[in-house]
Design an enzyme around this catalytic site. Structure first.
Site, short mmCIF file in Angstrom:
data_model
loop_
_atom_site.label_atom_id
_atom_site.label_comp_id
_atom_site.label_asym_id
_atom_site.label_seq_id
_atom_site.Cartn_x
_atom_site.Cartn_y
_atom_site.Cartn_z
N HIS A 88 1.82 25.89 2.72
CA HIS A 88 2.60 24.73 3.16
C HIS A 88 2.09 24.19 4.50
CE1 HIS A 88 5.53 25.88 0.08
NE2 HIS A 88 6.07 24.69 0.25
N LYS A 122 6.87 23.75 8.45
CA LYS A 122 7.90 24.36 7.61
C LYS A 122 8.59 25.49 8.36
CE LYS A 122 8.76 26.25 3.01
NZ LYS A 122 10.04 25.53 2.92
N1 LIG Z 1 13.72 21.40 -3.20
C1 LIG Z 1 12.64 20.67 -2.95
O1 LIG Z 1 11.97 20.15 -3.86
C2 LIG Z 1 12.22 20.47 -1.53
C3 LIG Z 1 12.90 21.09 -0.54
N2 LIG Z 1 12.55 20.91 0.77
C4 LIG Z 1 13.41 21.56 1.73
O2 LIG Z 1 14.20 20.56 2.34
C5 LIG Z 1 14.52 20.96 3.69
C6 LIG Z 1 14.08 19.86 4.65
O3 LIG Z 1 12.67 19.82 4.66
P1 LIG Z 1 11.90 18.76 5.57
O4 LIG Z 1 12.36 17.37 5.25
O5 LIG Z 1 10.47 19.07 5.47
O6 LIG Z 1 12.44 19.17 7.03
P2 LIG Z 1 12.62 18.22 8.29
O7 LIG Z 1 12.75 19.13 9.45
O8 LIG Z 1 11.57 17.16 8.31
O9 LIG Z 1 14.01 17.48 8.02
C7 LIG Z 1 15.25 18.08 8.13
C8 LIG Z 1 16.21 17.01 8.64
O10 LIG Z 1 17.53 17.52 8.62
C9 LIG Z 1 18.16 17.09 9.82
N3 LIG Z 1 19.26 17.99 10.12
C10 LIG Z 1 19.22 19.22 10.68
N4 LIG Z 1 20.46 19.73 10.76
C11 LIG Z 1 21.29 18.78 10.26
C12 LIG Z 1 22.70 18.69 10.08
N5 LIG Z 1 23.50 19.69 10.46
N6 LIG Z 1 23.20 17.58 9.50
C13 LIG Z 1 22.41 16.58 9.12
N7 LIG Z 1 21.06 16.58 9.28
C14 LIG Z 1 20.53 17.67 9.83
C15 LIG Z 1 17.08 17.13 10.87
O11 LIG Z 1 17.42 16.33 11.95
P3 LIG Z 1 16.68 16.55 13.37
O12 LIG Z 1 15.35 15.93 13.15
O13 LIG Z 1 17.56 15.83 14.31
O14 LIG Z 1 16.59 18.03 13.61
C16 LIG Z 1 15.90 16.57 10.08
O15 LIG Z 1 15.86 15.16 10.14
C17 LIG Z 1 13.80 22.32 3.90
O16 LIG Z 1 14.69 23.37 3.61
C18 LIG Z 1 12.69 22.26 2.87
O17 LIG Z 1 12.25 23.54 2.49
C19 LIG Z 1 11.51 20.12 1.12
C20 LIG Z 1 10.77 19.48 0.17
C21 LIG Z 1 11.05 19.62 -1.24
O1 LIG Z 2 9.46 22.67 3.17
C1 LIG Z 2 8.82 22.11 2.25
O2 LIG Z 2 7.96 21.25 2.48
C2 LIG Z 2 9.14 22.48 0.87
N1 LIG Z 2 10.13 23.29 0.65
C3 LIG Z 2 10.57 23.76 -0.61
C4 LIG Z 2 10.36 25.26 -0.70
O3 LIG Z 2 10.55 25.97 0.31
O4 LIG Z 2 10.07 25.77 -1.79
C5 LIG Z 2 9.94 23.01 -1.77
C6 LIG Z 2 8.50 22.62 -1.54
O5 LIG Z 2 7.72 23.77 -1.55
C7 LIG Z 2 8.35 21.87 -0.22
#
Ligand SMILES: NC(=O)C1=CN([C@@H]2O[C@H](COP(=O)(O)OP(=O)(O)OC[C@H]3O[C@@H](n4cnc5c(N)ncnc54)[C@H](OP(=O)(O)O)[C@@H]3O)[C@@H](O)[C@H]2O)C=CC1
Ligand SMILES: O=C(O)C1=N[C@H](C(=O)O)C[C@H](O)C1
Length: 250
Positions: free
Chosen positions: A135, A139
């Site tokens: 990744h 992350k």
């Molecule tokens: N299931 C799937 O297919 C996928 C899952 N993911 C998962 O999604 C999650 C987010 O990933 P990613 O976008 O890369 O992470 P980021 O850190 O880019 O985004 C997370 C966001 O959540 C915000 N945040 C944090 N705490 C809160 C809260 N209490 N309430 C509202 N917003 C909040 C953060 O704000 P701030 O910037 O102010 O901290 C930030 O904007 C991870 O767990 C990742 O593993 C990611 C991609 C695909």
């Molecule tokens: O954090 C990410 O980027 C992603 N998170 C998810 C995971 O932890 O499996 C899904 C994907 O791999 C992207």
């Protein structure tokens, strides 16, 4: 027909901002709230959200989900960090609001869901199975939720088939050299600038190996799965864990 009213929590994050664009671009959906860390969740109830897409952090997801369930808002959750104990808490909470649906998907991309399925099918036929997930370096969690789920499915399939323990003659190792053990399956995590989300499942038997590899090259890979989840969660009460259940792959 009226549009489904959708909120995104974590709207300014990497995947959350992509989800905001995808909801806005969908003819049958209306983005009614886009909440970040500093925004009160009452923005969702004030806007009459029917479905929330939760894409934040493992330390925030439980509170956000609790708010949604307390207000009868269906939830599509991509945030990682799911344990059996957390899933049980969600089920218990859902029992108090029958009719509300929660979809938690370790991965919303079709290729990743198929990778998990293929790995599950292949695992009992090989002596050795290991998972490598790779990744981007921003992350927060390791191993990835996808890799942890893949390893669980592999372990379940091997146990059901009565597979023998995997061969491994390692006697000495530096900490972490053999990866993390998820239900007995080694999982190795790579964090590398330039990458997004990638996974390999390596399977080995006498004289042959099979590698199943998936690459998410852009966050757009997760959007069809998220949109499918949003449309289906409103008619799927209770907890659904894994997108495969909405794809007839389970
Ligand atoms: N299931 C799937 O297919 C996928 C899952 N993911 C998962 O999604 C999650 C987010 O990933 P990613 O976008 O890369 O992470 P980021 O850190 O880019 O985004 C997370 C966001 O959540 C915000 N945040 C944090 N705490 C809160 C809260 N209490 N309430 C509202 N917003 C909040 C953060 O704000 P701030 O910037 O102010 O901290 C930030 O904007 C991870 O767990 C990742 O593993 C990611 C991609 C695909
Ligand atoms: O954090 C990410 O980027 C992603 N998170 C998810 C995971 O932890 O499996 C899904 C994907 O791999 C992207």
């Amino acid at each position: 027909m009226s549009k489904l009213r959708v909120a995104v929590i974590g709207a300014r994050g990497r995947i959350g901002s992509e989800a905001v664009r995808a909801v806005e671009a969908a003819d049958d959906l209306e983005l009614v709230a886009a909440a970040g860390r500093e925004d009160p969740l009452t923005a969702l109830t004030d806007a009459g959200a029917q479905v929330a897409v939760e894409l934040t952090r493992p330390d925030a997801v439980m509170d956000n989900l609790a708010f949604c369930l307390d207000h009868g808002i269906h939830a599509v959750v991509g945030t990682t960090g799911w344990t059996e104990e957390r899933l049980t808490r969600v089920r218990e909470r859902l029992a108090k609001t029958p009719g509300t649906g929660v979809l938690i998907a370790p991965n919303f991309s079709l290729g990743a869901v198929l990778t998990m399925k293929f790995a599950q099918v292949a695992a009992p036929y090989f002596e050795s199975v290991e998972v490598i997930e790779l990744h981007h370096p921003k992350k927060a969690d390791a191993p990835s939720g996808t890799a942890a789920r893949t390893a669980q499915l592999i372990a379940e399939a091997r146990e059901a088939a009565g597979s023998a323990p995997m061969p491994d003659a390692t006697e000495t190792a530096l900490d972490g050299a053999r990866g993390a053990s998820v239900d007995g399956v080694p999982v190795h995590s790579v964090r590398l600038r330039g990458l997004l989300a990638h996974q390999e499942v390596l399977l080995g038997a006498e004289g042959e190996t099979l590698t199943i590899r998936h690459d998410s090259l852009h966050h757009s890979s997760f959007m069809p799965g998220i949109l499918l989840g949003v449309r289906r969660v409103v008619e799927t009460p209770g907890l659904t864990f894994g997108l495969e259940h909405l794809l007839d792959l389970s």
